[in-house]
Design a protein around this motif. Structure first.
Motif: not given
Length: 81
Positions: A45-54, A57-60, A65-67, A71-79
């Motif tokens: 919910r938190k990451e998508v709410s930030l991506l809704k602001l762009v 076809l934009s990204e943070i 990024h958002r297409i 909404f596509w959340l980038s891979p993160k290192e670690g749990d």
């Protein structure tokens, strides 16, 4: 639902349902997960709410990024939660 390390997530929200798919590379990991608006994990919910602001076809770079409506959340290192 805990975030899996090094996975990319695709989230599509339709009719108050959150459809979440996890990918590692081009391979989808397991079946798509569906959540109600009340039960979606906070980290999604938190990451998508930030991506809704762009614009579509934009990204943070640190989040994803958002297409269109996906909404596509980038891979993160670690749990992460």
């Amino acid at each position: 639902m805990l975030r899996k390390p090094n996975c990319q997530y695709r989230i599509v929200i339709r009719n108050n349902r959150w459809h979440v798919s996890a990918f590692q590379g081009n391979v989808m990991l397991g079946p798509q997960m569906d959540f109600s608006d009340e039960s979606v994990p906070d980290w999604i919910r938190k990451e998508v709410s930030l991506l809704k602001l762009v614009d579509p076809l934009s990204e943070i770079k640190s989040i994803g990024h958002r297409i269109g409506e996906a909404f596509w959340l980038s891979p993160k290192e670690g749990d992460q939660t």
